[in-house]
Structures are given as structure tokens and as C-alpha cells.
Design a protein around this motif. Structure first.
Motif, PDB file in Angstrom:
ATOM      1  N   UNK A 307      -2.517  10.297 -41.878  1.00  0.00           N
ATOM      2  CA  UNK A 307      -2.149   9.108 -42.650  1.00  0.00           C
ATOM      3  C   UNK A 307      -1.331   8.157 -41.777  1.00  0.00           C
ATOM      4  N   UNK A 308      -1.005   6.977 -42.352  1.00  0.00           N
ATOM      5  CA  UNK A 308      -0.214   5.953 -41.656  1.00  0.00           C
ATOM      6  C   UNK A 308      -0.802   5.622 -40.282  1.00  0.00           C
ATOM      7  N   UNK A 309      -2.099   5.478 -40.239  1.00  0.00           N
ATOM      8  CA  UNK A 309      -2.777   5.187 -38.969  1.00  0.00           C
ATOM      9  C   UNK A 309      -2.639   3.692 -38.680  1.00  0.00           C
ATOM     10  N   UNK A 310      -2.054   3.363 -37.531  1.00  0.00           N
ATOM     11  CA  UNK A 310      -1.853   1.968 -37.132  1.00  0.00           C
ATOM     12  C   UNK A 310      -2.261   1.789 -35.676  1.00  0.00           C
ATOM     13  N   UNK A 311      -2.591   0.521 -35.330  1.00  0.00           N
ATOM     14  CA  UNK A 311      -2.942   0.194 -33.957  1.00  0.00           C
ATOM     15  C   UNK A 311      -2.225  -1.100 -33.577  1.00  0.00           C
ATOM     16  N   UNK A 312      -1.630  -1.125 -32.380  1.00  0.00           N
ATOM     17  CA  UNK A 312      -0.873  -2.279 -31.900  1.00  0.00           C
ATOM     18  C   UNK A 312      -1.170  -2.524 -30.432  1.00  0.00           C
ATOM     19  N   UNK A 313      -1.092  -3.817 -30.067  1.00  0.00           N
ATOM     20  CA  UNK A 313      -1.230  -4.217 -28.666  1.00  0.00           C
ATOM     21  C   UNK A 313       0.166  -4.280 -28.070  1.00  0.00           C
ATOM     22  N   UNK A 314       0.479  -3.394 -27.119  1.00  0.00           N
ATOM     23  CA  UNK A 314       1.823  -3.261 -26.589  1.00  0.00           C
ATOM     24  C   UNK A 314       2.170  -4.293 -25.538  1.00  0.00           C
ATOM     25  N   UNK A 315       3.466  -4.330 -25.188  1.00  0.00           N
ATOM     26  CA  UNK A 315       3.932  -5.246 -24.147  1.00  0.00           C
ATOM     27  C   UNK A 315       3.378  -4.880 -22.777  1.00  0.00           C
ATOM     28  N   UNK A 316       2.899  -3.645 -22.625  1.00  0.00           N
ATOM     29  CA  UNK A 316       2.320  -3.204 -21.354  1.00  0.00           C
ATOM     30  C   UNK A 316       0.829  -3.496 -21.269  1.00  0.00           C
ATOM     31  N   UNK A 317       0.323  -4.356 -22.189  1.00  0.00           N
ATOM     32  CA  UNK A 317      -1.089  -4.760 -22.221  1.00  0.00           C
ATOM     33  C   UNK A 317      -2.021  -3.602 -22.542  1.00  0.00           C
TER      34      UNK A 317
END
Length: 537
Positions: A307-317
Motif C-alpha cells: 500500500x501507499x505506493x508513490x513515485x517521485x522525481x528526486x533532486x538527483x534526477x
């Protein structure tokens, strides 16, 4: 003369018409008697007398012949010589003046009767036990085979060492089992690969082909145990379900699952932390019928999807996927993703126990779809047969309509531009330091014995070649100087002048007076042509 030829022909063809000697084969049957026969290929034409003996024994005639159409075809005699059981055994067939002897090694020729008293029972340990009886069992090895619901026999067959007359089938289902056993002489007492197996015993059966009492259990999300017994079809009767862990009391199901008012499963809490992966026993009861089964729960744990599956584009590209799973330190995971709705990237990407994130390096700006699933880690009891959870709900990042090619990294054009800039810089540096010179050298033709115009050797353009053709004549140039008549006559300077032929051109080269050291004297004399001094230039 004819008689001599006929006799010679008979001598030459005697081996063709000669009788083939009978081949004797012997078997030690069940360590009780020796069975010998000599009718393998065909029934003999005459009645042979059979003799036999062991080493260092007297010859004995067969006590009991076996016959076919009043013709002797075999012999059956007792096999009671314990000390000579595996010694060489000699046989002899006699008819008139014909006799045929043969030596037999009986070690490889022992054949037992099929095992007897074959029984099968369902034990208190929830295993199926097959038992049988065989003579001299300490010298006999056995082999068991079984099949389920009349399907092909399970292979390879299961070996049983000498001295053992039972076999155990662990945790059988409640299907129909058919079992058989056979035996042969153990290799430790003379048997070998060529030893003869007995025939298979009469089959014994356990269970029912139409049984619907096969119980399957799953540990769901480490919260409860789900057991069901309607895999093949809905039962015809309502069974009462009992279960227990080792050293625990037997308990009836607290919450039945039903189908058309017929119990088909059970759902019960799974709170025994210490017994979570111990053997789990189940029992179905209806009247006098009961069916027990033992379950190993290590391989039967199934989690809910993360659950709580999320995806983000980090500061490290980089692209970072995160999720949540219970008891994550005991759970390994697996991630899959695809780009622009194309097939899922394979193989799926493993994530070790204790980690709840995954990184995709330098993603393009295409559309990413990501999912994750989990199962019990092998370090705490899981294995290859452990059950994966269902895939989580997908999460997305990026855009399918992006103008950037999804197969190209954002750094690719940067690297191309940097490489081109470095190449141009190197070329400019080399040109600045005059390290590169472009020189056009015409091809020099091969010299010819005939004399040609040298200008024809060079490949000049037509216009340039015409400019080298001159029509004007060259003008000779001469320089004249006046010389004094006598050495006594002093003069401070002399006058020189230059003339040229006046035919085509006239050039006068006077001597610059400023170059003289002093001014000219008033006293001069005329120089005659004979006394001129010519200097040709």
C-alpha cells in the motif's frame, strides 16, 4: 564314383543339417527351488534326460520334469543347499550318445515371488503407511510405486533398502491412491544390476477418487488462516472442521465459509506468534468419516498487495518508488515497470527484505507505469514455492506525448554537444600551431625516352597554361664605363653609362653622380669604341 561324391557332399554339409543343441536356462525361484527349462526357442524333438550338480557334488537326475505334449521341457528341483546357494550350478542334457553341458552363475538368476500381506493405513502422524512381507527380508531390497486417481504411475519408483518392509507417503491428499511393491536380491549378498525383480504385488487402495475433502490452507497477510475444501467441487455434506498446532488443543472452526448452505471453508485468527510456521493440522469430520491432513505453513503465506505506493522525481534526477508492507523486515519485494504502455520490462527487479523503495536511474520524460508485489523472505522460512502477493495498484510518472524520445537519456544530447565542441577546439589549436598543412602535389608522370615540353608534365588549368607563352624578344643590356687615356692623367671621377640595342627597345642606365666620391673634373677625354670596356648584364 557317385558314392564317393555323395559321401564327400554329406561331410561338407553335415554342419548345416546337424541338430542345434538345446539352451538350458535356470532360475532360483523364491530361494525355494531351481527351475530349469530348455524350450525357450521351440519344443525339443526328443526327450532329454536332465542332470545337475553343484561344485564338489555328485550328479543327480531331475526329480520332477516339466513336460509339453509328453516331451520334457524343464525341471523343478529343491534348492535347500544353503551353503551352495550361490555356487556354480552345472547342468547336462543327455539323449543317446548326445550330451550338452552348461555352467550357470545363480547370483544374477534369483527371482522372488511378489510381496504378500500388502496393507496401507493412514497414520496418526497424518502420513500414509504401506507395509508388506517378504522372505529373507534382510537380504532383499524393494521398490514401491503409486499413482493418484488412476493417473500414470509416479516415477522414478521409490527404493526401499534391505531389512525394511514399509514405506511412508508424507501428507497425502484425500484423492484415490493405488500402491504396489516388488522385491529383488540385495546387491550386498550377491545381487546386482542384472538381478531379477519379482512381479508387482497386488495393488492396495486408499482414499476416494470422488472425494471432495482435500483441505488447502493459506496464511493471509499474517492475520488469519484461510482453509477450504471445495477445490474440485462443492461437498455433498456439511463437514465439521477442526484444527490445531502441535502441543495445542483441538479447536473447531470459529467462522465457516459456505456455498449454498454447505460449508466449504474456514477462516480463523492467526495470532500464535510462536507457532506461525509450525506444522498445522486439520481434520474434517462427518459422522464416522474423518480426514486428517498436516500442512507446512512456511510455503503457504500470502500477503496483501503493498500500500501507499508513490513515485517521485528526486533532486538527483532519478525516479524513486516507495511503498509500505507489514513486517517489511521479513518480506522481499519485486518491482516491474513499463514505458508508454509497452510490455513490462523483464526480468522483474528484486528488492531485498527490509527495503521499501526502488530507484530508476536517469529516466526519460516518457510515461512510466510502476507496480510492486511482496512475499515472505527465504531467510525467515520462505522459498521458491512461496506465494507472491497480487500486484499493487499502478502508479504513473511522466507523459506519453513527450517530445523527447523515451529511449534516449536526457544526458545523451549533452554528451554529443560536448564531444563536438572538444573536437572543434582541438582542430583550431592544431591549425594555430601550424601542425596541419594541406599541400597539393601533382602526380609526376613516368619519364619517357622522347623529349617533351616540361610544362606538359604539370596539370595546370588551360588559362594559366596560356599565360606562360611569351611573344616578346628579350632585350640585352650592357653597361659602359669611360677609362682615362693615361695613368698620369688624374681624374677625380669617371662617367659610366649603359646602353642597349636599339632594335626593339632603348634603355639607358646612367650612373648616379651622387654615388661618386667627388665631383667630376673639367678635363675629360673621349673614349674610342675600341677602348670601351663592355660588361654584359
Amino acid at each position: 564314383m557317385m558314392a564317393t561324391r555323395l559321401l564327400l557332399f554329406l561331410c561338407l554339409t553335415e554342419h548345416v543339417f546337424a541338430k542345434e543343441p538345446p539352451d538350458v536356462e535356470c532360475l532360483v525361484m523364491h530361494l525355494e527351488y531351481i527351475h530349469c527349462s530348455w524350450n525357450k526357442d521351440r519344443t525339443p524333438e526328443v526327450n532329454y534326460t536332465f542332470y545337475s550338480w553343484f561344485s564338489y557334488e555328485t550328479t543327480r537326475e531331475c526329480p520332477s520334469y516339466l513336460s509339453e505334449n509328453s516331451i520334457n521341457t524343464g525341471c523343478k528341483q529343491p534348492y535347500l543347499q544353503t551353503g551352495d546357494r550361490f555356487s556354480d550350478f552345472n547342468t547336462k542334457l543327455v539323449h543317446g550318445n548326445d550330451s550338452y553341458e552348461k555352467k550357470h552363475e545363480l547370483k544374477e538368476r534369483v527371482k522372488f515371488n511378489p510381496p504378500t500381506n500388502v496393507t496401507v493405513q493412514y497414520g496418526l502422524d497424518s502420513n500414509l503407511w504401506l507395509n508388506w512381507t517378504q522372505i529373507s527380508y534382510r537380504k532383499v531390497e524393494s521398490q514401491v510405486r503409486y499413482r493418484i486417481n488412476n493417473k500414470p504411475w509416479m516415477k522414478p519408483y521409490y527404493p526401499v533398502s534391505a531389512g525394511i518392509q514399509y514405506y511412508c507417503i508424507n501428507l497425502p491428499s484425500s484423492a484415490l491412491y493405488e500402491l504396489q511393491v516388488r522385491s529383488k536380491l540385495d546387491y550386498m549378498v550377491g545381487g546386482g544390476k542384472e538381478s531379477l525383480w519379482s512381479d508387482w504385488s497386488e495393488p492396495v487402495f486408499w482414499g476416494s477418487k470422488n472425494s471432495s475433502t482435500d483441505v488447502e490452507c493459506l496464511v493471509m497477510h499474517l492475520e488469519y488462516i484461510h482453509c477450504s475444501w471445495n477445490k474440485d467441487r462443492t461437498p455433498e455434506v456439511n463437514y465439521t472442521f477442526y484444527s490445531w498446532f502441535p502441543y495445542k488443543t483441538l479447536r473447531e472452526c470459529p467462522s465457516y465459509l459456505s456455498e449454498n448452505s454447505i460449508n466449504t471453508g474456514c477462516k480463523q485468527p492467526y495470532l500464535q506468534t510462536g507457532d506461525r510456521f509450525s506444522d498445522f493440522n486439520t481434520k474434517l469430520v462427518h459422522g464416522n468419516d474423518s480426514y486428517e491432513k498436516k500442512h507446512e505453513l512456511k510455503e503457504r503465506v500470502k500477503f496483501n498487495p503493498p500500500t501507499n505506493v508513490t513515485v517521485q522525481y528526486g533532486l538527483d534526477s532519478n525516479l524513486w518508488l516507495n511503498w509500505t508492507q507489514i513486517s517489511y523486515r521479513k518480506v522481499e519485494s519485486q518491482v516491474r515497470y513499463r514505458i508508454n504502455n509497452k510490455p513490462w520490462m523483464k526480468p522483474y527487479y528484486p528488492v531485498s527484505a527490509g527495503i521499501q523503495y526502488y530507484c530508476i536511474n536517469l529516466p526519460s520524460s516518457a510515461l512510466y507505469e510502476l507496480e510492486v508485489r511482496s512475499k515472505l523472505d527465504y531467510m525467515v522460512g520462505g522459498g521458491k514455492e512461496s506465494l507472491w502477493s497480487d500486484w499493487s495498484e499502478p502508479v504513473f510518472w511522466g507523459s506519453k506525448n513527450s517530445s523527447t524520445d523515451s529511449s534516449m537519456s536526457v544526458w545523451t544530447p549533452v554528451m554529443y554537444g560536448l564531444g563536438a565542441f572538444i573536437l572543434i577546439l582541438l582542430v583550431m589549436m592544431l591549425l594555430h600551431h601550424e601542425r596541419i598543412r594541406i599541400v597539393f602535389i601533382p602526380v609526376v608522370p613516368k619519364p619517357s625516352p622522347k623529349l617533351h615540353n616540361v610544362e606538359d608534365w604539370f596539370q595546370f588549368p588551360n588559362g594559366l597554361k596560356e599565360s606562360f607563352k611569351y611573344n616578346e624578344r628579350p632585350c640585352p643590356v650592357r653597361e659602359y664605363c669611360q677609362v682615362p687615356e693615361s695613368d698620369n692623367e688624374s681624374s677625380d671621377c669617371s662617367t659610366c653609362s649603359g646602353t642597349a640595342d636599339q632594335t626593339d627597345c632603348s634603355v639607358s642606365i646612367p650612373v648616379n653622380e651622387s654615388d661618386l666620391p667627388t665631383s667630376c673634373s673639367s678635363s675629360t677625354s673621349t673614349v674610342s669604341p675600341e677602348e670601351e670596356k663592355q660588361v654584359s648584364v
